[in-house]
Motif scaffolding. Structure first.
Motif, PDB file in Angstrom:
ATOM      1  N   GLY A 250       0.847  -1.414  -0.002  1.00 32.90           N
ATOM      2  CA  GLY A 250      -0.150  -0.099   0.021  1.00 32.90           C
ATOM      3  C   GLY A 250       0.696   1.270   0.162  1.00 32.90           C
ATOM      4  O   GLY A 250       1.588   1.571  -0.891  1.00 32.90           O
ATOM      5  N   ILE A 251       0.388   2.164   0.987  1.00 34.75           N
ATOM      6  CA  ILE A 251       1.168   3.311   1.159  1.00 34.75           C
ATOM      7  C   ILE A 251       2.481   3.498   1.348  1.00 34.75           C
ATOM      8  O   ILE A 251       3.323   4.551   1.101  1.00 34.75           O
ATOM      9  N   TYR A 252       3.027   2.349   1.874  1.00 31.89           N
ATOM     10  CA  TYR A 252       4.631   2.116   1.966  1.00 31.89           C
ATOM     11  C   TYR A 252       5.563   1.635   0.819  1.00 31.89           C
ATOM     12  O   TYR A 252       6.665   1.672   1.047  1.00 31.89           O
ATOM     13  N   GLU A 253       5.068   1.429  -0.098  1.00 32.12           N
ATOM     14  CA  GLU A 253       5.753   0.896  -1.429  1.00 32.12           C
ATOM     15  C   GLU A 253       6.538   2.048  -1.992  1.00 32.12           C
ATOM     16  O   GLU A 253       5.986   3.203  -1.747  1.00 32.12           O
ATOM     17  N   GLY A 254       7.837   1.731  -2.188  1.00 30.10           N
ATOM     18  CA  GLY A 254       8.605   2.874  -2.525  1.00 30.10           C
ATOM     19  C   GLY A 254       9.673   3.550  -1.683  1.00 30.10           C
ATOM     20  O   GLY A 254      10.743   3.967  -1.953  1.00 30.10           O
TER      21      GLY A 254
END
Length: 215
Positions: free
Chosen positions: A92-96
């Protein structure tokens, strides 16, 4: 041997692997190192050391896995069947983000613990949900290719789930060994969906120089 046999391979290295960035469902391509690893794997799969007649090939639809399959198994003349169900865990929002920053976040107030099976991940998957998805994907393949030999190209998190299923180890327990790019992991699933480990973490096809970066 009863049941369906799987040879599960992690994709070749990406730049984000080397830089310790969380990929998840982001479609990051192979690096030059990853392409070479896939080529080394192809050499091994064509050698007398791999004396297995493969019946089917499946892959995550993310390019780092699918391209590894194309390079490593093209000589087999089999269609590579791409599947979203074989993707890495969605973070989710933690990718990258880089792992160092995520470790600091986990240690701080309100941090997220990705190893907690029930930890919710915003716009992503809990570890439990990921495990259910991967278990279901392989058990469906075992039924589809009953009694056959299947080569699968996927991701480190997917191999972690398979390792736990074959060893009967909980999701929260620590895993002692790393999962290396293009490592080969051999297991079976019988008609009652019992998972059994046969051979794990085979990396003899990789050049020594490729291992120095990860060991």
């Amino acid at each position: 041997m009863n049941g369906t046999q799987f040879w599960l391979v992690r994709h070749g290295e990406t730049e984000w692997n080397a830089n310790r960035r969380l990929q998840g469902w982001l479609d990051i391509p192979l690096s030059a190192v990853g392409v070479r690893q896939a080529e080394q794997l192809a050499e091994y799969l064509q050698s007398p050391a791999f004396d297995v007649s493969i019946d089917a090939i499946a892959s995550s639809d993310l390019s780092r896995a699918f391209e590894t399959a194309r390079i490593a198994a093209g000589h087999l003349g089999l269609q590579v069947r791409a599947s979203r169900d074989l993707r890495e865990r969605c973070y989710g929002i933690y990718e990258g983000r880089d792992w160092t920053a995520l470790d600091a976040l986990r240690a701080g107030q309100g941090g997220v613990d990705f190893r907690d099976p029930q930890q919710a991940v915003e716009k992503g998957e809990s570890l439990h949900a990921f495990s259910v998805r991967i278990s279901g994907a392989f058990e469906a393949l075992a039924q589809q290719y009953k009694g056959q030999r299947v080569l699968v190209f996927s991701h480190g998190g997917v191999i972690d789930i398979a390792w736990r299923k074959t060893h009967g180890i909980s999701l929260g327990a620590a895993r002692p060994d790393p999962i290396l790019n293009t490592s080969i992991n051999h297991f079976s699933i019988d008609e009652a969906n019992n998972w059994a480990m046969i051979d794990w973490g085979r990396i003899g096809h990789l050049e020594t120089s490729a291992l120095d970066d990860v060991l």
